[in-house]
Design a protein around this motif. Structure first.
Motif, PDB file in Angstrom:
ATOM      1  N   ILE A 192       0.550  -0.791   0.029  1.00 52.59           N
ATOM      2  CA  ILE A 192       0.364  -0.209   0.477  1.00 52.59           C
ATOM      3  C   ILE A 192       0.861   1.219   0.063  1.00 52.59           C
ATOM      4  CG2 ILE A 192      -2.175   0.825   1.172  1.00 52.59           C
ATOM      5  CD1 ILE A 192      -3.138  -1.221  -0.208  1.00 52.59           C
ATOM      6  N   GLU A 193       1.565   1.532   0.873  1.00 53.30           N
ATOM      7  CA  GLU A 193       2.705   2.574   0.863  1.00 53.30           C
ATOM      8  C   GLU A 193       3.092   2.805  -0.684  1.00 53.30           C
ATOM      9  OE1 GLU A 193       5.614   4.428   3.880  1.00 53.30           O
ATOM     10  OE2 GLU A 193       4.737   2.343   4.840  1.00 53.30           O
ATOM     11  N   LEU A 194       4.211   1.989  -1.047  1.00 48.66           N
ATOM     12  CA  LEU A 194       4.910   1.871  -2.041  1.00 48.66           C
ATOM     13  C   LEU A 194       3.884   1.974  -3.328  1.00 48.66           C
ATOM     14  CD1 LEU A 194       6.754  -1.338  -2.455  1.00 48.66           C
ATOM     15  CD2 LEU A 194       7.704   0.802  -1.528  1.00 48.66           C
ATOM     16  N   GLY A 195       2.637   1.736  -3.311  1.00 48.32           N
ATOM     17  CA  GLY A 195       1.410   1.885  -4.855  1.00 48.32           C
ATOM     18  C   GLY A 195       0.842   3.370  -4.366  1.00 48.32           C
ATOM     19  N   LEU A 196       1.410   4.104  -3.180  1.00 48.61           N
ATOM     20  CA  LEU A 196       0.260   5.524  -2.834  1.00 48.61           C
ATOM     21  C   LEU A 196       1.642   6.370  -3.285  1.00 48.61           C
ATOM     22  CD1 LEU A 196      -1.315   5.523   0.468  1.00 48.61           C
ATOM     23  CD2 LEU A 196      -2.250   5.108  -1.921  1.00 48.61           C
ATOM     24  N   ILE A 197       3.320   5.411  -3.091  1.00 46.89           N
ATOM     25  CA  ILE A 197       3.781   6.502  -3.576  1.00 46.89           C
ATOM     26  C   ILE A 197       3.854   6.582  -5.453  1.00 46.89           C
ATOM     27  CG2 ILE A 197       6.754   6.895  -3.639  1.00 46.89           C
ATOM     28  CD1 ILE A 197       7.065   5.452  -0.934  1.00 46.89           C
ATOM     29  N   GLY A 198       4.241   5.584  -5.891  1.00 42.58           N
ATOM     30  CA  GLY A 198       3.798   5.449  -6.947  1.00 42.58           C
ATOM     31  C   GLY A 198       2.260   6.304  -7.675  1.00 42.58           C
ATOM     32  N   LEU A 199       1.542   6.253  -7.034  1.00 44.45           N
ATOM     33  CA  LEU A 199       0.253   7.215  -7.650  1.00 44.45           C
ATOM     34  C   LEU A 199       0.696   8.406  -7.859  1.00 44.45           C
ATOM     35  CD1 LEU A 199      -3.375   7.157  -8.307  1.00 44.45           C
ATOM     36  CD2 LEU A 199      -3.315   7.215  -6.046  1.00 44.45           C
ATOM     37  N   GLU A 200       0.814   8.761  -6.353  1.00 39.22           N
ATOM     38  CA  GLU A 200       1.147  10.574  -6.356  1.00 39.22           C
ATOM     39  C   GLU A 200       2.305  10.589  -7.146  1.00 39.22           C
ATOM     40  OE1 GLU A 200       2.571  14.252  -2.896  1.00 39.22           O
ATOM     41  OE2 GLU A 200       2.784  11.364  -2.753  1.00 39.22           O
ATOM     42  N   ARG A 201       3.465   9.917  -7.491  1.00 37.82           N
ATOM     43  CA  ARG A 201       4.611  10.526  -8.446  1.00 37.82           C
ATOM     44  C   ARG A 201       4.044  10.680  -9.842  1.00 37.82           C
ATOM     45  NH1 ARG A 201       9.910   9.734  -6.207  1.00 37.82           N
ATOM     46  NH2 ARG A 201       9.291  10.524  -3.873  1.00 37.82           N
ATOM     47  N   THR A 202       3.272   9.297 -10.253  1.00 35.73           N
ATOM     48  CA  THR A 202       2.321   9.576 -11.324  1.00 35.73           C
ATOM     49  C   THR A 202       1.864   9.799 -11.538  1.00 35.73           C
ATOM     50  OG1 THR A 202       2.885   6.849 -11.608  1.00 35.73           O
ATOM     51  CG2 THR A 202       1.306   7.563 -13.279  1.00 35.73           C
ATOM     52  N   GLU A 203       1.154  11.457 -10.734  1.00 37.85           N
ATOM     53  CA  GLU A 203      -0.022  11.829 -11.184  1.00 37.85           C
ATOM     54  C   GLU A 203       0.724  13.261 -10.614  1.00 37.85           C
ATOM     55  OE1 GLU A 203      -4.223  10.227  -8.392  1.00 37.85           O
ATOM     56  OE2 GLU A 203      -2.886  11.464  -7.614  1.00 37.85           O
ATOM     57  N   GLN A 204       1.620  13.520 -10.698  1.00 33.05           N
ATOM     58  CA  GLN A 204       2.555  14.531 -11.061  1.00 33.05           C
ATOM     59  C   GLN A 204       2.753  14.854 -11.908  1.00 33.05           C
ATOM     60  OE1 GLN A 204       4.852  14.352  -7.216  1.00 33.05           O
ATOM     61  NE2 GLN A 204       3.904  15.501  -5.521  1.00 33.05           N
ATOM     62  N   ALA A 205       3.521  13.579 -12.630  1.00 31.41           N
ATOM     63  CA  ALA A 205       4.349  13.744 -13.916  1.00 31.41           C
ATOM     64  C   ALA A 205       2.956  13.899 -14.581  1.00 31.41           C
ATOM     65  CB  ALA A 205       4.851  12.366 -13.987  1.00 31.41           C
TER      66      ALA A 205
ATOM     67  N   LEU B 198      -2.431  -1.052  -7.717  1.00 34.74           N
ATOM     68  CA  LEU B 198      -3.146  -0.868  -5.950  1.00 34.74           C
ATOM     69  C   LEU B 198      -4.008  -1.187  -5.167  1.00 34.74           C
ATOM     70  CD1 LEU B 198      -1.806   1.291  -3.458  1.00 34.74           C
ATOM     71  CD2 LEU B 198      -2.989   3.255  -4.659  1.00 34.74           C
ATOM     72  N   SER B 199      -5.290  -1.208  -6.624  1.00 38.58           N
ATOM     73  CA  SER B 199      -6.267  -1.966  -5.940  1.00 38.58           C
ATOM     74  C   SER B 199      -6.707  -3.081  -5.307  1.00 38.58           C
ATOM     75  CB  SER B 199      -7.436  -2.413  -7.308  1.00 38.58           C
ATOM     76  OG  SER B 199      -6.983  -2.619  -7.870  1.00 38.58           O
TER      77      SER B 199
ATOM     78  N   ASP C 289     -12.860   1.553  -5.022  1.00 37.97           N
ATOM     79  CA  ASP C 289     -13.196   3.616  -5.047  1.00 37.97           C
ATOM     80  C   ASP C 289     -11.650   3.554  -5.921  1.00 37.97           C
ATOM     81  OD1 ASP C 289     -15.407   2.501  -3.607  1.00 37.97           O
ATOM     82  OD2 ASP C 289     -13.975   4.303  -1.897  1.00 37.97           O
ATOM     83  N   LEU C 290     -10.969   2.381  -6.206  1.00 40.05           N
ATOM     84  CA  LEU C 290      -9.494   2.633  -6.743  1.00 40.05           C
ATOM     85  C   LEU C 290      -9.931   2.434  -8.800  1.00 40.05           C
ATOM     86  CD1 LEU C 290      -7.017   1.719  -4.168  1.00 40.05           C
ATOM     87  CD2 LEU C 290      -7.815   3.823  -5.236  1.00 40.05           C
ATOM     88  N   LEU C 291     -11.022   1.077  -9.129  1.00 38.94           N
ATOM     89  CA  LEU C 291     -10.678   0.281  -9.683  1.00 38.94           C
ATOM     90  C   LEU C 291     -11.984   0.774 -10.730  1.00 38.94           C
ATOM     91  CD1 LEU C 291     -11.383  -3.681  -8.713  1.00 38.94           C
ATOM     92  CD2 LEU C 291      -8.763  -2.215 -10.390  1.00 38.94           C
ATOM     93  N   GLU C 292     -12.497   1.662  -9.605  1.00 42.29           N
ATOM     94  CA  GLU C 292     -13.836   2.873 -10.803  1.00 42.29           C
ATOM     95  C   GLU C 292     -12.770   4.102 -11.142  1.00 42.29           C
ATOM     96  OE1 GLU C 292     -16.718   2.744 -11.300  1.00 42.29           O
ATOM     97  OE2 GLU C 292     -18.152   1.397  -9.132  1.00 42.29           O
ATOM     98  N   ARG C 293     -12.390   4.683 -10.439  1.00 43.56           N
ATOM     99  CA  ARG C 293     -11.633   5.407 -11.706  1.00 43.56           C
ATOM    100  C   ARG C 293     -10.021   5.115 -12.463  1.00 43.56           C
ATOM    101  NH1 ARG C 293      -6.718   8.223  -8.551  1.00 43.56           N
ATOM    102  NH2 ARG C 293      -6.381   9.386 -10.083  1.00 43.56           N
ATOM    103  N   ALA C 294     -10.083   3.424 -12.062  1.00 42.77           N
ATOM    104  CA  ALA C 294      -8.911   3.081 -13.065  1.00 42.77           C
ATOM    105  C   ALA C 294     -10.053   2.833 -14.762  1.00 42.77           C
ATOM    106  CB  ALA C 294      -8.448   1.805 -13.019  1.00 42.77           C
ATOM    107  N   LEU C 295     -10.984   2.322 -14.169  1.00 41.91           N
ATOM    108  CA  LEU C 295     -11.931   1.952 -15.387  1.00 41.91           C
ATOM    109  C   LEU C 295     -12.635   3.327 -16.564  1.00 41.91           C
ATOM    110  CD1 LEU C 295     -13.980  -0.070 -16.982  1.00 41.91           C
ATOM    111  CD2 LEU C 295     -15.855   0.184 -14.806  1.00 41.91           C
ATOM    112  N   ALA C 296     -12.556   4.311 -15.198  1.00 38.64           N
ATOM    113  CA  ALA C 296     -13.100   5.905 -16.156  1.00 38.64           C
ATOM    114  C   ALA C 296     -12.087   6.230 -16.868  1.00 38.64           C
ATOM    115  CB  ALA C 296     -13.895   6.676 -14.844  1.00 38.64           C
TER     116      ALA C 296
END
Length: 202
Positions: free
Chosen positions: A36-49, A64-65, A79-86
């Motif tokens: 979870i901790e790694l995935g949240l880091i990855g999500l934040e960095r990927t969204e920033q990029a 992460l889901s 919730d995460l998969l709903e975002r991914a699906l969209a």
């Protein structure tokens, strides 16, 4: 168990592929709080990029889901998969195989949350896509058939459950053999379906 979490994080952050939550040594997914901790880091960095709606974000959201799902947190997984699906539906269209995979995982998350009707609807969509993309007898189709059968069973339709699981079992036995562990869950659920239909001998 034998490495400091801060060392894992430092190595993970040095990699170019932040969507990958697998250990590079043993190739197994990271588990528990570390994943979870790694995935949240990855999500934040990927969204920033790339921004919050980039296809790369959908990949890390999905991985992460899965980590949340392995921890039993189906609500966060949903919730995460709903975002991914969209993101995937907008990027690839509603009938892409990537969408089908997310529909399957999202349907199962809803099933874990007790919403069998929503699970059924998502898995029906996934089944149509997978049958077109892979053919009606592919192992990917068998996975969705088995999950869809369970959804129908939870909705009280034992006959539909039986029919879907019979199809899944034929594919699994052809792919893996009649005595492989991959078919054991399907055989068990199929037996329960026949029991609900009054066929105790079967």
């Amino acid at each position: 168990a034998f490495v400091h979490l801060h060392c894992v994080k430092a190595f993970y952050e040095s990699r170019s592929d932040l969507s990958n939550l697998d250990c590079p040594t043993c190739k197994h997914p990271y588990e528990g709080a570390a994943a979870i901790e790694l995935g949240l880091i990855g999500l934040e960095r990927t969204e920033q990029a790339h921004g919050t709606d980039h296809p790369a974000v959908a990949v890390i959201l999905t991985n992460l889901s899965n980590a949340y799902g392995r921890l039993g947190d189906a609500a966060r997984q949903r919730d995460l998969l709903e975002r991914a699906l969209a993101i995937e539906e907008r990027e690839f269209g509603p009938n892409h195989r990537e969408v089908a995979a997310t529909l399957t995982n999202l349907g199962n998350a809803y099933g874990d949350l007790g919403d069998a009707a929503r699970q059924r609807d998502l898995l029906e969509r996934a089944l149509v896509i997978k049958e077109r993309e892979f053919g009606p007898d592919h192992r990917e189709v068998a996975v969705t058939l088995a999950n869809l059968g369970i959804a129908y069973g939870d909705l009280g339709d034992a006959a539909r459950k039986r029919d879907l699981l019979e199809r899944a079992l034929v594919i699994e036995e052809r792919e893996f053999g009649a005595h492989h562990r991959n078919g054991a869950a399907t055989v068990t659920d199929l037996g329960k379906a026949y029991g609900c239909l009054g066929d105790a001998a079967r």
